[in-house]
Every structure is written in C-alpha cells, then in structure tokens.
Design a protein around this motif. Sequence first.
Motif, PDB file in Angstrom:
ATOM      1  N   ASN A 118      47.974  20.005 -26.859  1.00  0.00           N
ATOM      2  CA  ASN A 118      47.701  19.846 -25.431  1.00  0.00           C
ATOM      3  C   ASN A 118      47.587  21.175 -24.708  1.00  0.00           C
ATOM      4  N   GLU A 119      47.452  22.258 -25.461  1.00  0.00           N
ATOM      5  CA  GLU A 119      47.373  23.591 -24.883  1.00  0.00           C
ATOM      6  C   GLU A 119      45.993  24.180 -25.144  1.00  0.00           C
ATOM      7  N   ARG A 120      45.250  24.445 -24.078  1.00  0.00           N
ATOM      8  CA  ARG A 120      43.873  24.941 -24.268  1.00  0.00           C
ATOM      9  C   ARG A 120      43.836  26.283 -24.972  1.00  0.00           C
ATOM     10  N   GLU A 121      44.875  27.107 -24.805  1.00  0.00           N
ATOM     11  CA  GLU A 121      44.832  28.432 -25.433  1.00  0.00           C
ATOM     12  C   GLU A 121      44.877  28.349 -26.957  1.00  0.00           C
ATOM     13  N   VAL A 122      45.461  27.267 -27.484  1.00  0.00           N
ATOM     14  CA  VAL A 122      45.470  27.112 -28.941  1.00  0.00           C
ATOM     15  C   VAL A 122      44.044  26.893 -29.440  1.00  0.00           C
ATOM     16  N   TYR A 123      43.292  26.050 -28.755  1.00  0.00           N
ATOM     17  CA  TYR A 123      41.901  25.815 -29.149  1.00  0.00           C
ATOM     18  C   TYR A 123      41.049  27.060 -28.912  1.00  0.00           C
ATOM     19  N   PHE A 124      41.372  27.799 -27.852  1.00  0.00           N
ATOM     20  CA  PHE A 124      40.647  29.041 -27.593  1.00  0.00           C
ATOM     21  C   PHE A 124      40.825  30.003 -28.761  1.00  0.00           C
ATOM     22  N   ASN A 125      42.057  30.148 -29.216  1.00  0.00           N
ATOM     23  CA  ASN A 125      42.297  31.054 -30.338  1.00  0.00           C
ATOM     24  C   ASN A 125      41.771  30.504 -31.652  1.00  0.00           C
ATOM     25  N   LEU A 126      41.733  29.179 -31.785  1.00  0.00           N
ATOM     26  CA  LEU A 126      41.063  28.585 -32.952  1.00  0.00           C
ATOM     27  C   LEU A 126      39.588  28.969 -32.937  1.00  0.00           C
ATOM     28  N   GLY A 127      38.969  28.904 -31.759  1.00  0.00           N
ATOM     29  CA  GLY A 127      37.579  29.341 -31.638  1.00  0.00           C
ATOM     30  C   GLY A 127      37.406  30.791 -32.026  1.00  0.00           C
ATOM     31  N   ASN A 128      38.344  31.630 -31.593  1.00  0.00           N
ATOM     32  CA  ASN A 128      38.266  33.054 -31.945  1.00  0.00           C
ATOM     33  C   ASN A 128      38.370  33.272 -33.451  1.00  0.00           C
ATOM     34  N   ILE A 129      39.234  32.497 -34.102  1.00  0.00           N
ATOM     35  CA  ILE A 129      39.380  32.613 -35.553  1.00  0.00           C
ATOM     36  C   ILE A 129      38.067  32.252 -36.239  1.00  0.00           C
ATOM     37  N   TYR A 130      37.448  31.175 -35.793  1.00  0.00           N
ATOM     38  CA  TYR A 130      36.158  30.793 -36.370  1.00  0.00           C
ATOM     39  C   TYR A 130      35.095  31.859 -36.098  1.00  0.00           C
ATOM     40  N   GLN A 131      35.083  32.411 -34.873  1.00  0.00           N
ATOM     41  CA  GLN A 131      34.131  33.472 -34.559  1.00  0.00           C
ATOM     42  C   GLN A 131      34.325  34.653 -35.507  1.00  0.00           C
ATOM     43  N   ASN A 132      35.579  35.021 -35.709  1.00  0.00           N
ATOM     44  CA  ASN A 132      35.880  36.172 -36.562  1.00  0.00           C
ATOM     45  C   ASN A 132      35.418  35.938 -37.992  1.00  0.00           C
ATOM     46  N   ARG A 133      35.369  34.679 -38.379  1.00  0.00           N
ATOM     47  CA  ARG A 133      34.934  34.310 -39.728  1.00  0.00           C
ATOM     48  C   ARG A 133      33.420  34.124 -39.809  1.00  0.00           C
ATOM     49  N   GLY A 134      32.758  34.078 -38.658  1.00  0.00           N
ATOM     50  CA  GLY A 134      31.316  33.861 -38.650  1.00  0.00           C
ATOM     51  C   GLY A 134      30.926  32.392 -38.639  1.00  0.00           C
ATOM     52  N   LEU A 135      31.871  31.516 -38.312  1.00  0.00           N
ATOM     53  CA  LEU A 135      31.606  30.071 -38.257  1.00  0.00           C
ATOM     54  C   LEU A 135      31.382  29.691 -36.793  1.00  0.00           C
ATOM     55  N   TYR A 136      30.187  30.006 -36.314  1.00  0.00           N
ATOM     56  CA  TYR A 136      29.943  29.940 -34.879  1.00  0.00           C
ATOM     57  C   TYR A 136      29.834  28.513 -34.354  1.00  0.00           C
ATOM     58  N   GLY A 137      29.298  27.588 -35.140  1.00  0.00           N
ATOM     59  CA  GLY A 137      29.232  26.207 -34.701  1.00  0.00           C
ATOM     60  C   GLY A 137      30.621  25.627 -34.504  1.00  0.00           C
ATOM     61  N   GLN A 138      31.526  25.880 -35.461  1.00  0.00           N
ATOM     62  CA  GLN A 138      32.904  25.399 -35.335  1.00  0.00           C
ATOM     63  C   GLN A 138      33.605  26.086 -34.166  1.00  0.00           C
ATOM     64  N   ALA A 139      33.284  27.348 -33.933  1.00  0.00           N
ATOM     65  CA  ALA A 139      33.883  28.062 -32.805  1.00  0.00           C
ATOM     66  C   ALA A 139      33.497  27.399 -31.491  1.00  0.00           C
ATOM     67  N   ILE A 140      32.230  27.051 -31.350  1.00  0.00           N
ATOM     68  CA  ILE A 140      31.779  26.392 -30.128  1.00  0.00           C
ATOM     69  C   ILE A 140      32.541  25.089 -29.916  1.00  0.00           C
ATOM     70  N   ASP A 141      32.703  24.316 -30.976  1.00  0.00           N
ATOM     71  CA  ASP A 141      33.437  23.045 -30.869  1.00  0.00           C
ATOM     72  C   ASP A 141      34.876  23.286 -30.417  1.00  0.00           C
ATOM     73  N   ALA A 142      35.515  24.326 -30.948  1.00  0.00           N
ATOM     74  CA  ALA A 142      36.907  24.608 -30.584  1.00  0.00           C
ATOM     75  C   ALA A 142      37.018  25.021 -29.119  1.00  0.00           C
ATOM     76  N   TYR A 143      36.122  25.888 -28.666  1.00  0.00           N
ATOM     77  CA  TYR A 143      36.166  26.296 -27.259  1.00  0.00           C
ATOM     78  C   TYR A 143      35.957  25.092 -26.345  1.00  0.00           C
ATOM     79  N   ARG A 144      35.040  24.227 -26.704  1.00  0.00           N
ATOM     80  CA  ARG A 144      34.781  23.040 -25.880  1.00  0.00           C
ATOM     81  C   ARG A 144      35.992  22.104 -25.887  1.00  0.00           C
ATOM     82  N   ALA A 145      36.649  21.979 -27.029  1.00  0.00           N
ATOM     83  CA  ALA A 145      37.837  21.125 -27.105  1.00  0.00           C
ATOM     84  C   ALA A 145      38.931  21.642 -26.175  1.00  0.00           C
TER      85      ALA A 145
END
Length: 270
Positions: free
Chosen positions: A111-138
């Motif tokens: 229930n914490e948006r910052e967790v999903y934000f950092n999940l998005g960052n992890i995906y970005q750092n890995r080059g998984l940009y589609g998954q990153a977008i989904d995490a930021y939106r979540a």
Amino acid sequence: MKPTFLLRSTALVALIALQLACSSAPTPVERTRKSEQTVKAPTAQEHFLQGNAFLDQQQWAEAIDAYTKAVALEPKRWDIHMNRAIAHSANIEFELALASIEAALDNGGQNEREVYFNLGNIYQNRGLYGQAIDAYRAGMAIDGKLDVDSMLNIGAAYAILNELDLARQTLEKVQQLAPDDPRAPHGLALVLQLEEKYDEALLAYERVEAMAPNFSLSYFNRGYVLTQLRRYREAIAAYERYIALDPEGPYVKRARRSIETAQKALESRS
C-alpha cells in the motif's frame, strides 16, 4: 536522497534524468536511558539508519550488511526491505534486489507507492522498461494521483523503447503538472533529437537553458545536436559548458572525446 539514474544506452546519448529515490524515510530512533556502564546491542532502527548513511555515501555492500542486520531484528518492516533492495540494485544484484522488494510488498509495502516506485527503478536499472512502466503506474494507482518523478521515468522508458509519441504525451503531461521543472522540457527536446529534428531540438534545448541555466545535461545534448548540424565551434562550447557545470558527471569522458572529434572536424576544414 534522490540520486539521478542515467540511462545506459549508446543510442540515446544523455537522457532524461530519472529520479531514483532512495526512499529511506527513517522513523525517529527511540530515546532510551542508558547507564554509562551498560552497552546495548544496536537496535534494528540503528542498523537501519546506518544503512541509510551508507546508501547516501554509495557504499552499497556496507548498506546491504546494515539492512540485513536490521531486518534480522525486525523482519516485518517493509522500509528496511525496500532500502536493501535499492542497495542491491545499485550493487548490480538484480535477483537479490527483486527478492528484497518482494519482501517489502509482503510486509506492508503493498500500500506504499514508494515501494512500487523503487520497483520501477530496479526494472529500469535492469533494462526492463515495460515492467518499469507497469510498476510506476501501479504506484500512482494507490492514491490515484499523478507523480512527477514517476511520470518522468515513464516518459524516459517510452523514449528508450522508441515509443516517441507516448514519450511526448507523457512529458507534456509532466510539463502541465510542474511547469517550472526543466526535466520535462528537456525530455521533450530529447524526443525531437531522437526524431532527428535537430533544428527544433536545438531551439528546445536553448529554452531549457534559459529556464534553468545550470541544467547540465541540456548542454551535453545540445552539443550533440550542434555536432549533427556541423556547427562544431558551438558544439565545443556546449560540451565545455557541460563539463564546467558537472566536472564529475557521467558523460564527461564522452564530452571530452566529442570535443576532440569536433576540433578535428574544424581542422579538416582549414
């Protein structure tokens, strides 16, 4: 702490500055009276704060060790798991980063948006940009509010995926949300650059610099555009301005090489 995430892509030169927030948000340490003779073992909170300090200093292994000690004492704290995930990601330990962020989600972070934000960052750092977008939106879906940093990261991900229309739409929305933030107009200038509309991109970068004279990435990218337009002297000046503003920046070596290339091009003309 919000270190800047810089996209690793040879095709995109210097990109939109992504906001990789190390959402450490520590809670106050309980103050307990200690006798001078009593030495107590560090608490989870003390290990957590130590980990945050190491994270600020970019000492990733030490931060991981401190967070691991903290989570051993308080395994139900999502914030400890999340910050350990940030440190693992920075230390190029993707699987461990994902495991830690999943632990954060399983222990109240869902229930914490910052967790999903950092999940998005992890995906970005890995080059998984589609998954990153989904995490930021979540993350934004938790309270239904748009977030400038998340939207900027989504726009950058679309740019890397060559979804330039979607990148432009996203960045235009950011510009509406934060009209004084130079990152969105810089991203829009970059979209023009990627479309090889160099004259338009040049004007756009100049508007960014008028808005934020110390926004260093704009000078780097303007140098690239000027090089494409064969305006080498101006390109050299732009690269030198970038180096002056950010002498420890991630593109300093590339800027110096670009200056040398531009100088050789000028010499060949004479």
